[in-house]
Write an enzyme that holds these catalytic residues in place. Structure first.
Site, short mmCIF file in Angstrom:
data_model
loop_
_atom_site.label_atom_id
_atom_site.label_comp_id
_atom_site.label_asym_id
_atom_site.label_seq_id
_atom_site.Cartn_x
_atom_site.Cartn_y
_atom_site.Cartn_z
N ASP A 170 95.36 23.66 150.68
CA ASP A 170 96.29 24.48 149.92
C ASP A 170 97.73 24.11 150.27
O ASP A 170 98.61 24.08 149.43
CB ASP A 170 96.07 25.98 150.23
CG ASP A 170 94.78 26.48 149.61
OD1 ASP A 170 94.09 25.67 148.95
OD2 ASP A 170 94.46 27.67 149.80
N GLU A 228 73.18 31.45 127.30
CA GLU A 228 74.41 31.43 128.10
C GLU A 228 74.59 32.79 128.74
O GLU A 228 74.09 33.78 128.21
CB GLU A 228 75.64 31.22 127.19
CG GLU A 228 75.63 29.93 126.47
CD GLU A 228 76.73 29.86 125.42
OE1 GLU A 228 77.56 30.79 125.34
OE2 GLU A 228 76.73 28.88 124.68
N LYS A 261 76.61 36.13 129.38
CA LYS A 261 77.61 36.89 128.64
C LYS A 261 78.63 37.36 129.67
O LYS A 261 78.36 38.26 130.48
CB LYS A 261 76.96 38.07 127.92
CG LYS A 261 77.91 38.81 127.02
CD LYS A 261 77.15 39.78 126.13
CE LYS A 261 78.02 40.42 125.09
NZ LYS A 261 79.16 41.14 125.61
N ASP A 292 81.79 39.14 131.18
CA ASP A 292 82.35 40.45 130.85
C ASP A 292 83.84 40.52 131.17
O ASP A 292 84.25 40.99 132.22
CB ASP A 292 81.58 41.52 131.65
CG ASP A 292 81.83 42.91 131.10
OD1 ASP A 292 82.41 43.02 130.01
OD2 ASP A 292 81.46 43.88 131.78
N GLU A 328 86.22 33.56 127.45
CA GLU A 328 86.41 34.87 128.06
C GLU A 328 87.35 34.73 129.24
O GLU A 328 87.15 33.87 130.11
CB GLU A 328 85.02 35.36 128.53
CG GLU A 328 84.90 36.83 128.68
CD GLU A 328 84.71 37.56 127.34
OE1 GLU A 328 84.73 36.92 126.27
OE2 GLU A 328 84.57 38.79 127.39
N TYR A 347 82.75 28.66 122.81
CA TYR A 347 82.60 28.57 121.36
C TYR A 347 83.64 27.60 120.81
O TYR A 347 84.83 27.84 120.91
CB TYR A 347 82.78 29.98 120.77
CG TYR A 347 82.41 30.16 119.30
CD1 TYR A 347 81.63 29.23 118.62
CD2 TYR A 347 82.83 31.30 118.61
CE1 TYR A 347 81.30 29.42 117.29
CE2 TYR A 347 82.50 31.51 117.29
CZ TYR A 347 81.74 30.55 116.63
OH TYR A 347 81.41 30.74 115.32
N LYS A 375 71.59 42.61 126.60
CA LYS A 375 72.39 43.28 127.64
C LYS A 375 71.51 43.62 128.86
O LYS A 375 70.44 44.20 128.69
CB LYS A 375 72.99 44.58 127.08
CG LYS A 375 73.90 44.34 125.89
CD LYS A 375 75.29 44.02 126.31
CE LYS A 375 76.04 45.29 126.45
NZ LYS A 375 77.42 45.26 126.11
N CYS A 401 88.19 75.94 150.76
CA CYS A 401 88.80 74.62 150.88
C CYS A 401 88.51 74.04 152.27
O CYS A 401 88.80 74.68 153.28
CB CYS A 401 90.30 74.71 150.65
SG CYS A 401 91.14 73.15 150.96
N CYS A 432 92.10 73.76 154.23
CA CYS A 432 92.95 74.87 154.64
C CYS A 432 92.20 76.21 154.64
O CYS A 432 92.75 77.23 155.05
CB CYS A 432 94.17 74.97 153.73
SG CYS A 432 93.75 75.53 152.07
N CYS A 492 91.62 74.14 145.00
CA CYS A 492 92.16 74.93 146.10
C CYS A 492 93.50 75.48 145.59
O CYS A 492 94.37 74.71 145.20
CB CYS A 492 92.38 74.06 147.32
SG CYS A 492 93.43 74.87 148.54
N CYS A 536 98.41 73.49 151.77
CA CYS A 536 97.19 72.69 151.99
C CYS A 536 97.64 71.23 152.08
O CYS A 536 98.28 70.72 151.15
CB CYS A 536 96.25 72.94 150.82
SG CYS A 536 94.73 72.01 150.91
S1 IVH Z 1 79.78 33.84 121.50
C1 IVH Z 1 80.71 35.05 116.86
N1 IVH Z 1 79.24 33.55 124.03
O1 IVH Z 1 80.90 38.89 123.92
C2 IVH Z 1 80.70 35.56 118.26
N2 IVH Z 1 80.45 35.49 123.39
O2 IVH Z 1 79.92 40.85 121.86
C3 IVH Z 1 80.77 34.44 119.24
N3 IVH Z 1 81.12 36.93 125.27
O3 IVH Z 1 83.58 38.85 121.67
C4 IVH Z 1 80.79 34.92 120.62
N4 IVH Z 1 80.23 35.71 126.85
O4 IVH Z 1 84.07 38.33 124.12
C5 IVH Z 1 79.82 34.33 123.10
N5 IVH Z 1 78.71 33.11 126.25
C6 IVH Z 1 79.30 33.89 125.34
C7 IVH Z 1 79.96 35.08 125.68
C8 IVH Z 1 80.54 35.87 124.66
C9 IVH Z 1 80.91 36.80 126.58
C10 IVH Z 1 81.81 38.09 124.64
C11 IVH Z 1 82.88 37.70 123.67
C12 IVH Z 1 82.49 38.33 122.36
C13 IVH Z 1 81.55 39.39 122.80
C14 IVH Z 1 80.54 39.66 121.70
#
Ligand code: IVH
Length: 666
Positions: A32, A111, A113, A115, A171, A224, A310, A404, A407, A422, A428
């Site tokens: 670093d 893939e 998802k 968050d 994301e 995407y 999910k 409480c 106090c 309280c 307090c």
């Molecule tokens: S594909 C046409 N791939 O999930 C939609 N989305 O509920 C194409 N997200 O708005 C989305 N990981 O913010 C895609 N591997 C992934 C993802 C992903 C997270 C999110 C994204 C999207 C939301 C859809």
């Protein structure tokens, strides 16, 4: 090319390569320190030679302090969402639907998802030209400057075989460790905590100050690829190509040929995701071939060729050892379950929130019970159920305390509220400290240098027992305290002096009268004008004020009935704080917009948005954020958002220009 120019170019390329090794590959090859030295050298050379400025230089990733509002940009392709599934059966239905519609062999890509918050990136000739938030799916905010601070997003691509123009979506994420550190800092500063890394990421990317964004160390995964001339027909193959150009593509992405392989992927990642540095909430399953994707097409909201699965919220089962009760700064009592430590979503959980007496009652909680804990959207896990079958001996029933714990005062419960309070606001200790913290906070008296820990220290040392004591603090007393020096002590004193200019409505808010927030304080100040009138006010006088109900009115009356509070007010008055509305402010006020709700949209030429908000308020109107049937009109500038426009038209709400508006209040 001069020597200097070639050194600058060498440094830019080398630093970007190190950024890539560190942030994309997670395999740094220099320390670093060495990295910082290279960056520093480049910064100095660029400062001395502004003629070689390049907006894509790695030095531009540190952000700047300029405040700006984001421009709205229309998406080339709308940003849609995904259909959700919650079990294998629904995933199987998706698979069958695809098989039937395509009626030919197909491959799937699984893939993670991620968050966080989604972003659209536009590259032209290998250069990042724009980054836009999802917004309403049709248009979003231009966040290019902020996105440039994310080191794993290339500003300039490697190689030269990329399409001339393309879009990439992904994301933006805040890694768990950054999130925890940020919340620790916020807690120390007395700022509200982010509930989860998703909120932290989306809050951060919309900050006005990109230097602060840079400090928060966001990350991003791309998933995407959109454009006219994509290199392959396969989504998976395109992702691998994107990797070669320098993008961060998840290594967890896999190609599947059968539904069984998909189920295996779901099972594997439901476990392994717990070891990832960033938050995930499911799996996205996509048809690989873009030709086949196009054949399947989209519904109004989401693609038919992809679906999200999910994950279930993570649960753990552990023993309830005891229940303790915390007193918050407002006197609200929070029951907390002390648990046998258990592993949950990457952290060890020892405590869980029990929220209030009703929840304890509905769980039928007994000490020693085996309980299920879950991490929902909140930071603190919660108890969702009791495993009653596991009860061998029944322990003591958990009964909400009556007094409480700090106090000893008898607790009270306000009508319609779940929490116990309280009532001993003046003696307090957590409430006393909390009142001081609130008094000095930015939106109240804005006194700098008095964080939670310093206030606690001063309180324990008997130097600070109530808000008026702040003005009696002496520099030598302050400077003697651990971790404070003369410089910080002087800062605090200067800040106290400055607070004499804080307008009356904020002083009223700063007093911390229960249920009197910023807006209520303003309303009361503008109708009663000074502290003496407020002290004398009867419940009915207060009830006559817009938005003041009986709960607030009672609380104000009871605050000023207490001798202790009146003494504090007198001290504050003697010190020179504003105890009445300034003449100017009074003169400015009208009730021309009394009872009128106004939404502001677009950009303006005669006044800023903030000024318009102020004008609405001064004339007795109400500025609201979104259009509803209760909105009276929309004050619209240039480029009013199309979704707002549509909504206003649909509800038949009048749209007026800034000139019309200024005419109305003149
Ligand atoms: S594909 C046409 N791939 O999930 C939609 N989305 O509920 C194409 N997200 O708005 C989305 N990981 O913010 C895609 N591997 C992934 C993802 C992903 C997270 C999110 C994204 C999207 C939301 C859809």
């Amino acid at each position: 090319m001069s020597n200097i120019q070639s050194r600058i170019q060498y440094l830019r390329e080398t630093i970007e390569e190190h950024n890539y090794n560190y942030y994309v590959l997670s395999q740094p090859i220099i320390s670093d320190y060495d990295f910082d030295m290279l960056l520093k050298e480049l910064q100095e050379l660029e400062e001395q030679h502004p003629e070689f400025f390049d907006p894509f230089s790695p030095t531009q990733r540190v952000g700047n302090d300029i405040n700006k509002q984001f421009n709205q940009v229309k998406h080339i392709y709308p940003m849609l969402s995904l259909g959700n599934t919650y079990n294998e059966g629904e995933v199987s239905d998706f698979y069958q639907r695809i098989a039937k519609n395509l009626n030919e062999p197909f491959e799937l890509v699984c893939e993670l998802k991620y968050d966080g918050t989604s972003v659209s990136l536009i590259y032209e000739n290998g250069i990042l030209v724009r980054a836009v938030t999802r917004g309403d799916g049709v248009q979003g905010d231009d966040i290019t400057e902020n996105v440039k601070t994310i080191r794993s997003i290339p500003l300039r691509l490697k190689g030269n075989d990329f399409p001339e123009k393309f879009e990439l979506r992904g994301e933006i994420l805040m890694p768990w460790n950054v999130f925890e550190q940020l919340n620790n800092e916020r807690e120390k500063q007395g700022e509200p905590l982010f509930a989860n890394p998703r909120n932290a990421a989306s809050g951060t990317i919309k900050l006005q100050n990109s230097a602060e964004v840079a400090r928060r160390k966001l990350d991003a995964y791309l998933y995407y690829f959109l454009g006219e001339n994509l290199p392959f027909d396969g989504h998976f193959e395109n992702l691998q190509q994107l990797k070669k150009w320098g993008f961060k593509i998840s290594d967890a992405t896999e190609k599947c040929h059968t539904i069984e392989q998909v189920f295996e992927y779901l099972k594997k990642w439901d476990k392994e995701r717990k070891n990832l540095p960033v938050a995930t909430d499911g799996v996205v399953i996509k048809v690989n071939s873009i030709k086949q994707q196009n054949r399947l097409g989209f519904t109004a909201k989401s693609p038919r060729w992809a679906i999200a699965y999910k994950f279930q919220a993570e649960k753990a089962c552990t023993r309830l050892n005891s229940v303790s009760y915390q007193v918050g700064r407002t006197g609200a009592i929070t029951p907390v379950a002390n648990l046998e430590p258990v592993q949950l979503s990457g952290t060890i959980v020892k405590r869980a929130s029990l929220h209030n007496a009703d929840i304890i009652e509905s769980l039928d909680l007994h000490i020693g019970d085996m309980v299920f804990v879950e991490k929902g959207g909140e930071i603190i896990p919660k108890i969702t159920a009791v495993d009653k079958d596991a009860r061998v001996l029944i322990g003591d029933k958990v009964n909400f305390i009556k007094k409480c714990p700090e106090c000893g005062a008898e607790l009270v419960r306000f009508e319609g509220e779940a929490a116990h309070y309280c009532p001993n606001e003046t003696h307090c200790s957590p409430q006393q400290k909390g009142k001081i913290e609130h008094f000095v906070s930015r939106k109240a008296m804005n006194i700098e240098g008095l964080g939670t820990e310093t206030i606690s220290l001063l309180y324990e040392n008997n130097l600070l027992k109530n808000i008026a004591d702040i003005y009696d603090l002496k520099v030598p007393d302050l400077a003697r305290l651990e971790r404070l020096g003369v410089k910080s002590a002087l800062n605090i004193k200067h800040s106290c002096e400055d607070s004499r200019n804080i307008p009356f409505e904020r002083v009223l808010f700063a007093l911390g009268i229960r249920f009197v927030g910023e807006t209520t304080a303003k309303k009361i100040a503008y109708s009663l004008h000074n502290i003496d009138k407020i002290i004398e006010a009867k419940e009915d006088d207060l009830l006559a004020i817009d938005e003041v109900g009986s709960r607030i009115a009672q609380s104000v009356v009871s605050y000023f009935q207490q001798e202790e509070n009146l003494k504090i007010i007198e001290k504050l008055r003697t010190y020179g704080l504003q105890m009445s509305l300034s003449e100017e402010k009074l003169a400015d006020r009208t009730d021309k917009l009394q009872g009128i709700s106004i939404v502001i949209s677009g950009t303006f030429s005669q006044h800023s948005r903030e000024e318009y908000k102020d004008l609405i308020e001064k004339n007795g109107g109400k500025n609201v954020g979104s259009i509803s049937s209760k909105t009276n009109f929309v004050l619209a500038g240039e480029n009013m958002g199309p979704s707002k426009l549509e909504k206003a038209q649909k509800l038949g709400i009048r749209i007026i220009s800034e000139e019309d508006f200024l005419g109305m209040i003149s």
